[in-house]
Design a protein around this motif. Structure first.
Motif, short mmCIF file in Angstrom:
data_model
loop_
_atom_site.label_atom_id
_atom_site.label_comp_id
_atom_site.label_asym_id
_atom_site.label_seq_id
_atom_site.Cartn_x
_atom_site.Cartn_y
_atom_site.Cartn_z
N LYS A 237 0.78 -1.23 0.03
CA LYS A 237 -0.10 0.07 0.01
C LYS A 237 0.69 1.32 -0.09
O LYS A 237 0.33 2.17 -0.13
N MET A 238 2.33 1.07 0.15
CA MET A 238 3.10 2.22 0.06
C MET A 238 4.37 1.78 -0.69
O MET A 238 4.73 0.64 -0.52
N ILE A 239 4.80 2.65 -1.44
CA ILE A 239 6.18 2.77 -1.91
C ILE A 239 7.02 3.82 -1.70
O ILE A 239 6.42 4.79 -1.27
N GLY A 240 8.28 3.70 -1.57
CA GLY A 240 9.36 4.78 -1.22
C GLY A 240 10.50 4.74 -1.73
O GLY A 240 10.97 3.80 -2.42
N ALA A 241 11.33 5.53 -1.42
CA ALA A 241 12.68 5.74 -1.63
C ALA A 241 13.59 6.07 -0.38
O ALA A 241 13.36 6.71 0.45
N THR A 242 14.95 5.56 -0.24
CA THR A 242 15.94 6.09 0.57
C THR A 242 17.13 6.29 0.14
O THR A 242 17.56 5.84 -0.81
N ALA A 243 17.68 7.39 0.35
CA ALA A 243 18.90 8.09 0.13
C ALA A 243 19.77 7.96 1.53
O ALA A 243 19.60 8.47 2.63
N HIS A 244 20.99 7.27 1.30
CA HIS A 244 21.77 6.98 2.15
C HIS A 244 23.45 7.15 1.89
O HIS A 244 23.73 7.07 0.75
N TYR A 245 24.26 7.19 2.92
CA TYR A 245 25.72 7.18 2.72
C TYR A 245 25.92 5.77 2.38
O TYR A 245 25.41 4.69 3.03
N VAL A 246 27.10 5.49 1.46
CA VAL A 246 27.21 4.22 1.04
C VAL A 246 28.52 3.91 2.11
O VAL A 246 29.51 4.43 2.20
N THR A 247 28.18 2.71 2.71
CA THR A 247 29.54 1.86 3.42
C THR A 247 29.70 0.50 2.87
O THR A 247 29.00 0.04 1.93
N ALA A 248 30.73 -0.21 3.33
CA ALA A 248 31.04 -1.60 3.15
C ALA A 248 29.71 -2.32 3.33
O ALA A 248 29.79 -3.51 2.53
N ASP A 249 28.99 -2.00 4.13
CA ASP A 249 27.89 -2.84 4.43
C ASP A 249 26.63 -2.54 3.19
O ASP A 249 25.97 -1.40 3.38
N LEU A 250 26.34 -3.49 2.56
CA LEU A 250 25.57 -3.06 1.30
C LEU A 250 24.28 -2.41 1.71
O LEU A 250 23.63 -3.12 2.46
N ASP A 251 24.12 -1.33 1.20
CA ASP A 251 22.45 -0.73 1.64
C ASP A 251 22.06 -0.44 3.03
O ASP A 251 21.02 -0.40 3.37
N GLU A 252 23.30 -0.37 3.93
CA GLU A 252 22.99 -0.23 5.36
C GLU A 252 23.76 0.88 5.79
O GLU A 252 23.87 1.00 7.09
N GLY A 253 24.04 1.82 4.84
CA GLY A 253 24.99 3.17 5.67
C GLY A 253 23.71 4.07 6.06
O GLY A 253 22.72 3.86 6.07
N PRO A 254 24.28 5.10 6.66
CA PRO A 254 23.55 6.14 7.54
C PRO A 254 22.65 6.75 6.26
O PRO A 254 22.83 7.14 5.39
N ILE A 255 21.22 6.57 6.88
CA ILE A 255 20.16 7.50 6.21
C ILE A 255 20.04 8.86 6.21
O ILE A 255 20.22 9.36 7.05
N ILE A 256 19.91 9.40 5.08
CA ILE A 256 19.80 10.97 4.92
C ILE A 256 18.32 11.34 4.70
O ILE A 256 17.81 12.28 5.64
N ALA A 277 9.66 6.18 -9.07
CA ALA A 277 10.92 6.90 -9.88
C ALA A 277 10.86 8.20 -9.41
O ALA A 277 11.59 8.82 -9.17
N ASP A 278 9.36 8.59 -9.23
CA ASP A 278 9.16 10.28 -8.85
C ASP A 278 9.76 10.35 -7.47
O ASP A 278 10.34 11.45 -7.07
N VAL A 279 9.46 9.55 -6.62
CA VAL A 279 9.85 9.60 -5.14
C VAL A 279 11.55 9.46 -5.02
O VAL A 279 12.15 10.31 -4.48
N GLU A 280 12.03 8.56 -5.84
CA GLU A 280 13.41 8.45 -5.83
C GLU A 280 14.01 9.75 -6.17
O GLU A 280 15.16 10.17 -5.68
N ARG A 281 13.85 10.32 -7.27
CA ARG A 281 14.34 11.54 -7.88
C ARG A 281 14.33 12.65 -6.80
O ARG A 281 15.21 13.60 -6.69
N ARG A 282 13.17 12.84 -6.07
CA ARG A 282 12.80 13.78 -5.07
C ARG A 282 13.63 13.43 -3.84
O ARG A 282 14.24 14.52 -3.33
N VAL A 283 13.80 12.19 -3.48
CA VAL A 283 14.57 12.08 -2.24
C VAL A 283 16.01 12.11 -2.29
O VAL A 283 16.72 12.87 -1.58
N LEU A 284 16.47 11.81 -3.54
CA LEU A 284 18.02 11.80 -3.80
C LEU A 284 18.44 13.50 -4.24
O LEU A 284 19.38 13.78 -3.49
N ALA A 285 17.52 14.14 -4.76
CA ALA A 285 17.87 15.56 -4.66
C ALA A 285 17.90 16.38 -3.41
O ALA A 285 18.61 17.00 -3.15
N ARG A 286 16.92 15.97 -2.50
CA ARG A 286 17.07 16.59 -1.16
C ARG A 286 18.26 15.98 -0.37
O ARG A 286 19.00 17.09 0.46
#
Length: 307
Positions: A237-256, A277-286
């Protein structure tokens, strides 16, 4: 020291706090240390000693008793460039050493140099290029690196260098070596705008700049190919996106930053993907804007993000 926040003025990076001030006379002081009495007073005292006018101040403590303290102060100081070395010396003597604080001094006059890495999907890349061209991001995109040549014409239309570096899936060493030759010492930030390759720990250790990634927020569910079809089949019922710093642990870095949008049973997998895709581009830009505006303070695997 309890968490607090004061905003003397609007904090749009292109207006508000600075008004019509010369950007070279605006400073951003970031302080992080163990929470203890007197930090805010000392920082304010040093700036007052130099005749600086504080125009914005944000602070946060994880715990008023023995927690971690974070502060972002934006100020105006005439002839800051000429007085910077003296100010930094006093800050280290009165803030850095006594409080065992990590601190940095930045200025919007020096725009962050950003490199974007991308594969074939264009929506996040074009969002960043478009926002930079419109002056909505405080950055200079100095290059785009891709493991495919698909987006070369789109990037060059913005007057930005496009570099194609093919990646051998069986051995990425040569590709990463070529990427590092371009990036090391030349950029302040690397953005993975749907770069569909796993970044090695060696690359992260040697690149010399933070790396930000974007992905859909289904993880760790619906891994692998076709996540939106899997999500539709599951009836999400929801889809979303996450922007985070990249670390050696795949997709587990600090969330921005994260965001979501509601969907329902009537949406096809293609519609879910479009909305995603709309959510991803807004989240990454922020996330990129906040990082380059010195609003994201990292501690271990957490972030403090000031508005």
């Amino acid at each position: 020291m309890a968490a607090a926040k004061t905003d003397a003025v609007e904090q749009n990076p292109n207006a508000g706090a600075r008004g019509d001030a010369d950007p070279s006379e605006i400073g951003r002081l970031i302080v992080q240390c163990s929470d203890q009495p007197g930090i805010v007073s000392t920082v304010s005292g040093v700036l007052a000693q130099f005749g600086a006018n504080i125009v914005s101040l944000d602070q946060h403590s994880t715990d008023p008793s023995g927690g971690r303290f974070f502060q972002r102060t934006e100020f105006h100081l005439a002839h800051l460039s000429a007085r910077r070395a003296e100010l930094e010396s006093v800050l280290e003597a009165r803030v850095g050493e006594p409080y065992e604080a990590e601190w940095s001094l930045a200025s919007p006059a020096r725009r962050k140099r950003v490199a974007i890495m991308v594969s074939k999907t264009d929506h996040c890349l074009l969002e960043l290029l478009w926002r930079q061209r419109r002056g909505e991001l405080p950055i200079d995109i100095v290059m785009v690196i891709s493991n495919h040549s698909t987006l070369a014409d789109d990037v060059r239309a913005f007057g930005i260098p496009f570099v194609h570096i093919a990646v051998d899936s069986s051995d990425k060493t040569a590709a990463e070596r070529a990427q590092l030759e371009l990036l090391r010492g030349n950029v302040d930030l690397v953005v993975l705008a749907r770069y569909m390759q796993i970044i090695s720990e060696n690359f992260l250790e040697r690149v010399g700049a933070p790396v930000i990634n974007i992905h859909h927020s289904f993880l760790p569910a619906f891994v692998g190919a076709g996540p939106y079809q899997k999500a539709r089949d599951r009836g999400v019922k929801m889809i979303g996106a996450t922007a985070h710093y990249v670390t050696a642990d795949l997709d587990e870095g600090p969330i921005i930053e994260q965001d979501v949008v509601r969907v329902d049973h009537g949406h096809s997998a293609q519609e879910l993907q479009r909305r995603g895709a709309d959510v991803e581009r807004r989240v990454l830009a922020r996330a990129v804007e906040w990082h380059c505006d010195d609003r994201v303070l990292r501690h271990d695997n957490l972030t403090v993000v000031f508005d």
